[in-house]
Design a protein around this motif. Structure first.
Motif, PDB file in Angstrom:
ATOM      1  N   ILE A 268       0.758  -1.766   0.258  1.00  0.00           N
ATOM      2  CA  ILE A 268      -0.060   0.340   0.065  1.00  0.00           C
ATOM      3  C   ILE A 268       0.976   1.317  -0.147  1.00  0.00           C
ATOM      4  CG2 ILE A 268      -2.150   1.222   1.393  1.00  0.00           C
ATOM      5  CD1 ILE A 268      -3.031  -1.041   0.216  1.00  0.00           C
ATOM      6  N   PRO A 269       2.072   1.449   0.696  1.00  0.00           N
ATOM      7  CA  PRO A 269       2.738   3.030   1.277  1.00  0.00           C
ATOM      8  C   PRO A 269       3.780   3.345  -0.241  1.00  0.00           C
ATOM      9  CG  PRO A 269       3.207   1.247   2.880  1.00  0.00           C
ATOM     10  CD  PRO A 269       2.333   0.516   1.564  1.00  0.00           C
ATOM     11  N   GLU A 270       3.805   1.858  -1.125  1.00  0.00           N
ATOM     12  CA  GLU A 270       4.478   2.000  -2.504  1.00  0.00           C
ATOM     13  C   GLU A 270       3.518   2.131  -3.831  1.00  0.00           C
ATOM     14  OE1 GLU A 270       6.817  -0.596  -5.627  1.00  0.00           O
ATOM     15  OE2 GLU A 270       6.147  -1.235  -3.380  1.00  0.00           O
ATOM     16  N   GLY A 271       1.963   1.833  -3.062  1.00  0.00           N
ATOM     17  CA  GLY A 271       1.656   2.286  -4.487  1.00  0.00           C
ATOM     18  C   GLY A 271       0.634   3.531  -4.581  1.00  0.00           C
ATOM     19  N   TRP A 272       0.906   4.114  -2.974  1.00  0.00           N
ATOM     20  CA  TRP A 272       0.326   5.897  -2.736  1.00  0.00           C
ATOM     21  C   TRP A 272       1.671   6.191  -3.850  1.00  0.00           C
ATOM     22  CZ3 TRP A 272      -0.753   6.374   2.701  1.00  0.00           C
ATOM     23  CH2 TRP A 272      -1.898   5.685   3.433  1.00  0.00           C
ATOM     24  N   GLU A 273       2.757   6.080  -3.696  1.00  0.00           N
ATOM     25  CA  GLU A 273       3.697   7.052  -4.070  1.00  0.00           C
ATOM     26  C   GLU A 273       3.875   6.793  -6.002  1.00  0.00           C
ATOM     27  OE1 GLU A 273       5.353   8.906  -2.853  1.00  0.00           O
ATOM     28  OE2 GLU A 273       4.830   9.057  -0.555  1.00  0.00           O
ATOM     29  N   LEU A 274       3.215   5.623  -6.366  1.00  0.00           N
ATOM     30  CA  LEU A 274       3.072   5.766  -7.231  1.00  0.00           C
ATOM     31  C   LEU A 274       1.939   7.077  -8.431  1.00  0.00           C
ATOM     32  CD1 LEU A 274       3.607   1.750  -7.485  1.00  0.00           C
ATOM     33  CD2 LEU A 274       4.639   3.575  -8.133  1.00  0.00           C
ATOM     34  N   VAL A 295       1.648   2.660   7.920  1.00  0.00           N
ATOM     35  CA  VAL A 295       0.994   4.133   6.320  1.00  0.00           C
ATOM     36  C   VAL A 295       1.596   5.752   6.955  1.00  0.00           C
ATOM     37  CG1 VAL A 295       0.188   2.554   4.906  1.00  0.00           C
ATOM     38  CG2 VAL A 295      -0.905   4.260   6.521  1.00  0.00           C
ATOM     39  N   ASN A 296       1.722   6.492   5.792  1.00  0.00           N
ATOM     40  CA  ASN A 296       1.538   7.841   6.917  1.00  0.00           C
ATOM     41  C   ASN A 296       1.054   8.739   5.676  1.00  0.00           C
ATOM     42  OD1 ASN A 296       2.673  10.704   7.039  1.00  0.00           O
ATOM     43  ND2 ASN A 296       4.833  10.007   6.528  1.00  0.00           N
ATOM     44  N   PRO A 297      -0.239   9.339   6.869  1.00  0.00           N
ATOM     45  CA  PRO A 297      -1.531   9.548   6.031  1.00  0.00           C
ATOM     46  C   PRO A 297      -1.014  11.463   5.673  1.00  0.00           C
ATOM     47  CG  PRO A 297      -1.645   9.788   8.400  1.00  0.00           C
ATOM     48  CD  PRO A 297      -0.173   9.285   8.539  1.00  0.00           C
ATOM     49  N   ILE A 300      -1.567  10.967   1.959  1.00  0.00           N
ATOM     50  CA  ILE A 300      -3.115  11.477   1.269  1.00  0.00           C
ATOM     51  C   ILE A 300      -2.668  13.382   1.050  1.00  0.00           C
ATOM     52  CG2 ILE A 300      -5.342  10.776   1.801  1.00  0.00           C
ATOM     53  CD1 ILE A 300      -4.089   8.428   3.188  1.00  0.00           C
ATOM     54  N   THR A 301      -2.532  12.851   2.095  1.00  0.00           N
ATOM     55  CA  THR A 301      -2.521  14.745   2.124  1.00  0.00           C
ATOM     56  C   THR A 301      -1.974  15.545   1.109  1.00  0.00           C
ATOM     57  OG1 THR A 301      -3.323  14.985   4.525  1.00  0.00           O
ATOM     58  CG2 THR A 301      -3.046  16.709   3.507  1.00  0.00           C
ATOM     59  N   ARG A 302      -0.189  15.420   1.191  1.00  0.00           N
ATOM     60  CA  ARG A 302       0.511  16.018   0.099  1.00  0.00           C
ATOM     61  C   ARG A 302       0.323  15.867  -0.880  1.00  0.00           C
ATOM     62  NH1 ARG A 302       4.682  13.464  -2.059  1.00  0.00           N
ATOM     63  NH2 ARG A 302       4.994  11.653  -0.726  1.00  0.00           N
ATOM     64  N   GLN A 304      -3.354  14.734  -2.135  1.00  0.00           N
ATOM     65  CA  GLN A 304      -4.787  15.171  -2.442  1.00  0.00           C
ATOM     66  C   GLN A 304      -4.938  13.689  -3.400  1.00  0.00           C
ATOM     67  OE1 GLN A 304      -5.086  19.786  -2.670  1.00  0.00           O
ATOM     68  NE2 GLN A 304      -4.919  18.555  -4.164  1.00  0.00           N
ATOM     69  N   LEU A 305      -4.722  12.321  -2.629  1.00  0.00           N
ATOM     70  CA  LEU A 305      -5.000  11.114  -3.204  1.00  0.00           C
ATOM     71  C   LEU A 305      -6.860  10.983  -2.658  1.00  0.00           C
ATOM     72  CD1 LEU A 305      -2.531   9.067  -2.187  1.00  0.00           C
ATOM     73  CD2 LEU A 305      -2.704   9.804  -4.459  1.00  0.00           C
ATOM     74  N   GLN A 306      -6.662  10.346  -3.866  1.00  0.00           N
ATOM     75  CA  GLN A 306      -8.371   9.608  -3.369  1.00  0.00           C
ATOM     76  C   GLN A 306      -7.788   8.730  -3.420  1.00  0.00           C
ATOM     77  OE1 GLN A 306     -11.755  10.547  -6.484  1.00  0.00           O
ATOM     78  NE2 GLN A 306     -10.004  12.028  -7.313  1.00  0.00           N
ATOM     79  N   VAL A 307      -8.311   7.863  -1.751  1.00  0.00           N
ATOM     80  CA  VAL A 307      -8.112   5.728  -1.528  1.00  0.00           C
ATOM     81  C   VAL A 307      -9.142   5.607  -1.771  1.00  0.00           C
ATOM     82  CG1 VAL A 307      -7.102   4.561   0.072  1.00  0.00           C
ATOM     83  CG2 VAL A 307      -5.735   6.826  -0.397  1.00  0.00           C
ATOM     84  N   ILE A 308      -9.917   4.649  -2.422  1.00  0.00           N
ATOM     85  CA  ILE A 308     -10.979   3.915  -2.431  1.00  0.00           C
ATOM     86  C   ILE A 308     -11.033   2.695  -2.451  1.00  0.00           C
ATOM     87  CG2 ILE A 308     -12.896   3.448  -4.283  1.00  0.00           C
ATOM     88  CD1 ILE A 308     -11.332   6.283  -5.447  1.00  0.00           C
ATOM     89  N   GLY A 309     -11.564   1.455  -1.440  1.00  0.00           N
ATOM     90  CA  GLY A 309     -11.570   0.665  -1.319  1.00  0.00           C
ATOM     91  C   GLY A 309     -12.858  -0.105  -2.537  1.00  0.00           C
ATOM     92  N   SER A 310     -13.149  -1.626  -2.033  1.00  0.00           N
ATOM     93  CA  SER A 310     -13.891  -2.026  -3.138  1.00  0.00           C
ATOM     94  C   SER A 310     -13.897  -3.607  -2.556  1.00  0.00           C
ATOM     95  CB  SER A 310     -13.708  -1.946  -4.254  1.00  0.00           C
ATOM     96  OG  SER A 310     -15.131  -2.714  -5.433  1.00  0.00           O
ATOM     97  N   TRP A 311     -15.633  -3.663  -2.413  1.00  0.00           N
ATOM     98  CA  TRP A 311     -15.398  -5.208  -1.538  1.00  0.00           C
ATOM     99  C   TRP A 311     -16.683  -5.947  -2.287  1.00  0.00           C
ATOM    100  CZ3 TRP A 311     -14.173  -7.065   2.485  1.00  0.00           C
ATOM    101  CH2 TRP A 311     -14.224  -8.654   2.805  1.00  0.00           C
ATOM    102  N   GLY A 312     -15.770  -7.154  -2.989  1.00  0.00           N
ATOM    103  CA  GLY A 312     -16.815  -7.846  -3.786  1.00  0.00           C
ATOM    104  C   GLY A 312     -17.348  -7.685  -4.889  1.00  0.00           C
ATOM    105  N   PHE A 313     -18.767  -7.902  -5.404  1.00  0.00           N
ATOM    106  CA  PHE A 313     -20.184  -7.481  -6.807  1.00  0.00           C
ATOM    107  C   PHE A 313     -20.918  -7.485  -6.690  1.00  0.00           C
ATOM    108  CE2 PHE A 313     -17.585 -11.245  -6.794  1.00  0.00           C
ATOM    109  CZ  PHE A 313     -18.999 -12.010  -7.016  1.00  0.00           C
TER     110      PHE A 313
END
Length: 370
Positions: A268-274, A295-297, A300-302, A304-313
């Motif tokens: 997860i932390p690596e992905g944010w930086e991409l 993780v370092n929140p 997200i602020t710096r 301005q990330l949109q972090v979205i979760g998804s469960w199932g379908f």
């Protein structure tokens, strides 16, 4: 048949047991008895086997399934699309059923978070009648209200199982974190979910897709699915070096959308930086509780990330997946994902093959003895 064999998870991290359960002589209204022809081994099944989700055991695993109808209960005449169904038809079905009445179903319109949701191969204790509620078995008894889909003869079973729940999961996730025409996308993970996310990203108009993963045979498969670049986490173990390689393909700002399809919290932390500033990060692979990660929140602020979760379908995503597979050459690509086939009695070997990343897609053929 008066009984049906099944591979049963009786204890976490222990071999599955082959047990027999009675096949009902008569069905309740709305039920369907299906003889299973092929069941996919999902990465979630491995997490369940390891005890990373709280489920009732013993349980018959398996939620990616195709079979033929052997009997229909009174009143069940049509599939989810309104197509007539009858004995002998080849079908698949949505793996979960929701109540339609709870807070999340009615008020918030988040049915995948239904308070009473139950999923085949996950939520049903095999000790409780009618027992046959999972795909690692010769038969499954589908509850009234199951979203059943009759399959056209032009759509191979291998394509449906090759895509599995990965494709429907990716469709639901990318609906929540849309990929737009011209976007650059980075996908973490090259298993079935990662490949499905790649396919959906391309279908949505993603202009460039970069994948990170392992082992090498999965990266090669990702390139066959249309990845513009494939970066090996084994050959490039340092996250900073991987980020530099990603930026060579995305440009200096990063990706518009990054999709996590690994299932390991540490990515997860690596992905944010991409992500580029203002980009989207979709968490798609963390279905089971594999633990915590620091993780370092501020990231997200710096950014301005949109972090979205998804469960199932939902059933409509099964409909979308079947439409996509039926109308494009994706069906051939997904069918080719299947690299290992096992009879029911070798379900343990199938689970371990997936656990050790030795396969593309592994499947169980309950009607086969070899």
């Amino acid at each position: 048949m008066t009984s049906s064999r099944a591979a049963v998870l009786c204890a976490y991290n222990e071999p599955l047991e082959i047990r027999s359960y009675p096949v009902p002589a008569e069905l309740m209204p709305g039920e369907a008895l299906v003889r299973i022809e092929m069941a996919g081994i999902c990465g979630t099944d491995v997490h369940l086997w390891k005890g990373e989700l709280n489920i009732p055991i013993p349980v018959i695993l398996g939620h990616e399934t195709v079979g033929r109808i052997e009997a229909l209960g009174a009143g069940l005449q049509y599939d989810w699309r309104g197509i007539p169904i009858s004995v002998g038809d080849r079908v698949t079905w949505a793996s979960s059923i929701v109540c339609g009445e709870c807070y999340y179903c009615r008020v918030k319109r988040q049915p995948t978070r239904c308070l009473n949701r139950k999923a085949y191969g996950i939520s049903y204790c095999a000790n409780e009648s009618p027992h046959l509620r999972g795909g690692y078995a010769e038969h499954i008894l589908l509850r009234p209200g199951t979203a059943i889909f009759r399959l056209p003869e032009s759509l191979p079973t291998e394509a449906v199982i090759g895509a599995g729940c990965a494709l429907t999961t990716a469709l639901h996730g990318i609906e929540r974190a849309p990929v737009s025409l011209g976007d650059t996308v980075v996908i973490q993970g090259t298993g079935p979910v990662g490949l499905a996310a790649l396919a959906v990203s391309r279908q949505c108009g993603g202009a460039k897709v970069i994948v990170l993963g392992a082992p090498r045979h999965r990266l090669e498969l990702a390139c066959q699915f249309g990845a513009d670049a494939a970066i090996s986490i084994e050959e490039v173990p340092d996250p900073q070096e991987r980020r530099a390689l990603v930026l060579e393909h995305t440009g200096p700002y990063g990706a518009d959308v990054v999709i996590e399809c690994v299932g390991h919290p540490g990515v997860i932390p690596e992905g944010w930086e991409l992500c580029r500033d203002g980009g989207k990060y979709l968490v798609l692979g963390q279905y089971a509780n594999a633990g915590d990660v620091m993780v370092n929140p501020h990231t997200i602020t710096r950014k301005q990330l949109q972090v979205i979760g998804s469960w199932g379908f939902e059933p409509r995503h099964v409909d979308q997946a079947l439409t996509l597979l039926s109308g494009t050459d994706w069906k051939f690509r997904f069918a080719k994902q299947i690299t290992h086939r096992f009879p029911l009695v070798k379900a343990n070997e199938a689970i371990q093959t997936v656990r050790e990343w030795r396969s593309g897609k592994a499947v169980i053929l309950p009607g086969s003895d070899v």
